[in-house]
Design an enzyme around this catalytic site. Structure first.
Site, short mmCIF file in Angstrom:
data_model
loop_
_atom_site.label_atom_id
_atom_site.label_comp_id
_atom_site.label_asym_id
_atom_site.label_seq_id
_atom_site.Cartn_x
_atom_site.Cartn_y
_atom_site.Cartn_z
N ALA C 10 39.14 21.50 22.60
CA ALA C 10 37.76 21.73 21.90
C ALA C 10 37.05 20.62 21.93
CB ALA C 10 38.24 21.89 20.38
N THR C 34 30.97 35.38 26.08
CA THR C 34 32.19 36.37 25.91
C THR C 34 32.20 36.18 24.10
OG1 THR C 34 33.89 34.39 26.15
CG2 THR C 34 33.42 36.24 27.87
N HIS C 49 25.27 25.64 21.96
CA HIS C 49 25.51 25.95 23.50
C HIS C 49 24.32 26.28 24.06
CE1 HIS C 49 29.74 24.89 24.22
NE2 HIS C 49 29.84 25.49 23.05
#
Lengths: 164, 164, 164
Positions: C10, C34, C49
């Site tokens: 992570a 996804t 992101h």
């Protein structure tokens, strides 16, 4: 010490890689299983690992006494240190003594010994005190073996990285 | 930035390795402890680490204010970023500001600074939201330091792997 | 198979590193997300992101059907295998079949495909049976892709280590 320590995470391919290291030596090879089949999930895991190995392997179960399983001049695969340590902790054995005896036996072997260990210390600190203790003991055991091993590998996704 | 970031898991030997990096410089060395002895387990861990270090070390406690502990031209070991971050989070401090101040102080040092951090992001996503936040903050902190550090090491079983 | 597997924990910087690998090829690039935005935390992660990527990216959402997103000759970033696997498990799909279809599609592409995966197997065994199953499936999926990928990288603190 003619030993190789193979570290990796769950389903990292570490056992498979460790097997290939042993099988690079002439057969017969000895497979030392430390896991005990105490539930269905564990039995399925053991069967999964057994099905992958082929001919040439002698299988020995050693949930506590690793030293006896290391006699003779066969290449040996110990799979794995993590379950052995789990057994020692749950049975309230003396881990420091057991580790010293294991190290002595490894020093006396001239044949190859490959030892598999789960790296379990790279997540969040567990809330459970027993899990924290286990994590500490596993880390110390790996360090003691790594210090004298001639190679230490870290496996992820089936790929091995040379640590030592 | 004359800094080395040493990452590793619990009981990976990362502190011990970090100490050896500092001790390759001439003494005296400064040991900056970020942990607070809030329970017996933590006190035992601190005593365990202190017992291992020998002469030549000046010890400083810095649960929050790392910047002050970085003054002067001594080689410094910060052990560890993870407990510092834990303190900041539990005390509801501004982590982004604290990180920027730390980076500024590291940029201004000409002496070696070795910083130890626990890699905690390689397990299953924690169910606990605070643990998830901690894991994110730790990862971002390590990335920011690693970007400017001159070396980054990953330690497992006492063996160090050069990441940068 | 013109694929690169990028593994990491992570907030390890793995997505950012994977993006740079894709952007070393000529634009336009395809970003295959996804993850599904099922709660605020997840929405914040996706926005974080997205904000980092610039021009030249075509974005596709593929929570289940990765194969369709791999058509054509554009370089593709699949971010990430872990959320795709989570979706398959929660929706009770056949993971072995989905993996085989993915591998077939990857073998047929001549353009670069970079696949990001979370390494989740390096912590203590989870108490939760679903988490243990997820961990096993993730490890097996990574092994299958790594076996045929031309490169496998392990990222920590933004630094990439060549595993293969």
């Amino acid at each position: 010490m003619n030993s190789i320590l193979v570290l990796g995470g769950a389903r990292s391919g570490k056992s498979c890689h460790a097997e290939s290291l042993v099988m690079a030596e002439p057969a017969p090879w000895r497979y030392v299983a430390t896991g005990r089949a105490w539930d269905d999930e564990m039995r399925a895991r053991i069967a999964f690992h057994r099905a992958r190995r082929g001919e040439g392997w002698e299988a020995v179960e050693a949930p506590f006494d690793l030293v006896s399983s290391l006699h003779g001049s066969q290449p040996v695969l110990v799979d794995c240190l993590t379950l052995w340590l789990t057994n020692l902790i749950l049975d309230e054995r003396n881990i420091e003594e057991a580790t010293e005896s294991l190290l002595d036996a490894l020093r006396q072997r001239s044949a190859l010994t490959v030892l598999v260990g789960n790296e379990v210390g790279l997540g969040i600190v567990p809330e459970n005190a027993l899990a924290r203790r286990f994590r500490d003991e596993a880390g110390l055991l790996h360090q003691k073996i790594a210090r004298e091993a001639r190679r230490v590998l870290f496996v992820a996704a089936g790929c091995a990285l040379e640590m030592k």
